[in-house]
Design a protein around this motif. Structure first.
Motif, PDB file in Angstrom:
ATOM      1  N   VAL A   2      -1.198 -97.674  -7.125  1.00  0.00           N
ATOM      2  CA  VAL A   2      -0.270 -98.683  -7.620  1.00  0.00           C
ATOM      3  C   VAL A   2       0.430 -98.155  -8.864  1.00  0.00           C
ATOM      4  CG1 VAL A   2      -0.028-101.025  -8.498  1.00  0.00           C
ATOM      5  CG2 VAL A   2      -1.719-100.536  -6.740  1.00  0.00           C
ATOM      6  N   LEU A  48       0.212-110.302 -11.800  1.00  0.00           N
ATOM      7  CA  LEU A  48       0.132-108.882 -11.454  1.00  0.00           C
ATOM      8  C   LEU A  48      -1.188-108.275 -11.929  1.00  0.00           C
ATOM      9  CD1 LEU A  48       3.683-107.391 -12.148  1.00  0.00           C
ATOM     10  CD2 LEU A  48       2.451-107.332  -9.973  1.00  0.00           C
ATOM     11  N   THR A  53      -2.684-104.697 -10.744  1.00  0.00           N
ATOM     12  CA  THR A  53      -1.594-103.820 -11.169  1.00  0.00           C
ATOM     13  C   THR A  53      -1.664-103.597 -12.680  1.00  0.00           C
ATOM     14  OG1 THR A  53      -0.154-104.633  -9.401  1.00  0.00           O
ATOM     15  CG2 THR A  53       0.918-103.550 -11.259  1.00  0.00           C
ATOM     16  N   SER A 261       2.773-106.520  -6.165  1.00  0.00           N
ATOM     17  CA  SER A 261       1.463-105.871  -6.185  1.00  0.00           C
ATOM     18  C   SER A 261       1.263-104.980  -4.960  1.00  0.00           C
ATOM     19  CB  SER A 261       0.353-106.921  -6.269  1.00  0.00           C
ATOM     20  OG  SER A 261       0.216-107.635  -5.050  1.00  0.00           O
TER      21      SER A 261
END
Length: 291
Positions: A2, A48, A53, A261
């Protein structure tokens, strides 16, 4: 893997008033009233972070207890705050009047959020992502900070997502002006009303396609009808998840975070990204408050 995100936008206290019935002018009406962390940018950052994330939130707070508490909430959610305290300014407050059925009206005092300056925003990670709340562009005071953040992201090779924020302020700001300001964005995230305003297309699918002609990707939220993904010639629709609607405050912010995400880890799977956004939105509308 990510990619990390930088979120720029408002931080506020949401005062959520869930009415037991229609308003009663000149009289009383029982209601459930709760205070929650809010602000469109801060909401996206908090969601998030909860979804795994790595995220930095850049914004402003007042020199008051509310601002201190809201920053502490972001830290508890896993957000790295880059929040300047503005002396003499109150932290933003938004009153949300929620009617039976979940519809809501918003009363906003943006307070310290309007003092955001370009130097308040840290540079994005090279190859990372910037999510910019449209509210930052729609007022002349923080607009320079929003434009500087967008330019810095492009220079760093970061992708950029922008939520147009609200059709009323957007119309007053001017569609052509907004389209010019946001031309470098990778992804735009309007709701159906905002998409119609930005394109002149009454049909949400046509509006999504028109926006995808300007940007690499456009995702249009449709409320109870789900969401549309448009990229190049690809158009994907997913229906909304079942939910008992208590309060729609923050549903769009949760959707944006859920979608991002997944997209920040894998930009090639629109169904999975849409489903993640719709799941996050369904969870939020089932309770009072944006988070």
């Amino acid at each position: 893997m990510v990619r990390p995100a930088l979120v720029v936008g408002d931080l506020a206290t949401d005062v959520v008033v869930v009415l037991s019935g229609e308003p009663a002018p000149d009289s009383d009406r029982p209601a459930r009233i709760r205070s929650r962390g809010g602000g469109a940018g801060a909401n996206v950052a908090a969601h998030l972070a909860r979804l795994g994330t790595p995220v930095v939130f850049a914004g402003c707070a007042g020199d008051d207890a509310a601002g201190t508490g809201l920053v502490a909430e972001l830290v508890a959610d896993g957000v790295s705050p880059a929040v300047r305290t503005v002396a003499g300014a109150p932290t933003g407050t938004i009153v949300s009047l929620v009617e039976p059925g979940g519809g809501r009206s918003m009363l906003a005092d943006r307070g310290a959020n309007l003092a955001l300056r370009p130097e308040d925003v840290p540079p994005p990670s090279p190859g990372g992502h910037l999510h910019l709340s449209g509210y930052t562009l729609l007022d002349p005071r923080p607009r320079a900070a929003g434009l500087a953040a967008l330019a810095a992201a492009v220079a760093a090779g970061a992708t950029v997502s922008i939520d147009p924020a609200s059709s009323g302020p957007l119309a007053r700001y001017g569609v052509d002006r907004w389209l010019a300001d946001t031309a470098a964005a990778t992804l735009v995230l309007p709701n159906a009303a905002e998409a119609r305003l930005l394109t002149g297309c009454a049909d949400p699918a046509a509006a999504a396609r028109a926006l995808a002609g300007r940007h690499a990707l456009a995702v249009v939220t449709l409320g109870r009808d789900g969401a549309l993904w448009a990229s190049g010639r690809e158009l994907v629709h997913r229906p909304a998840h079942r939910a008992t609607v208590v309060d729609t405050t923050g549903a769009g912010d949760a959707f944006a975070a859920g979608l991002l995400s997944v997209w920040l880890a894998d930009p090639t799977d629109p169904v999975r990204a849409l489903e993640a956004g719709l799941a996050a939105a369904a969870a939020v509308v089932g309770r009072a408050g944006a988070r």
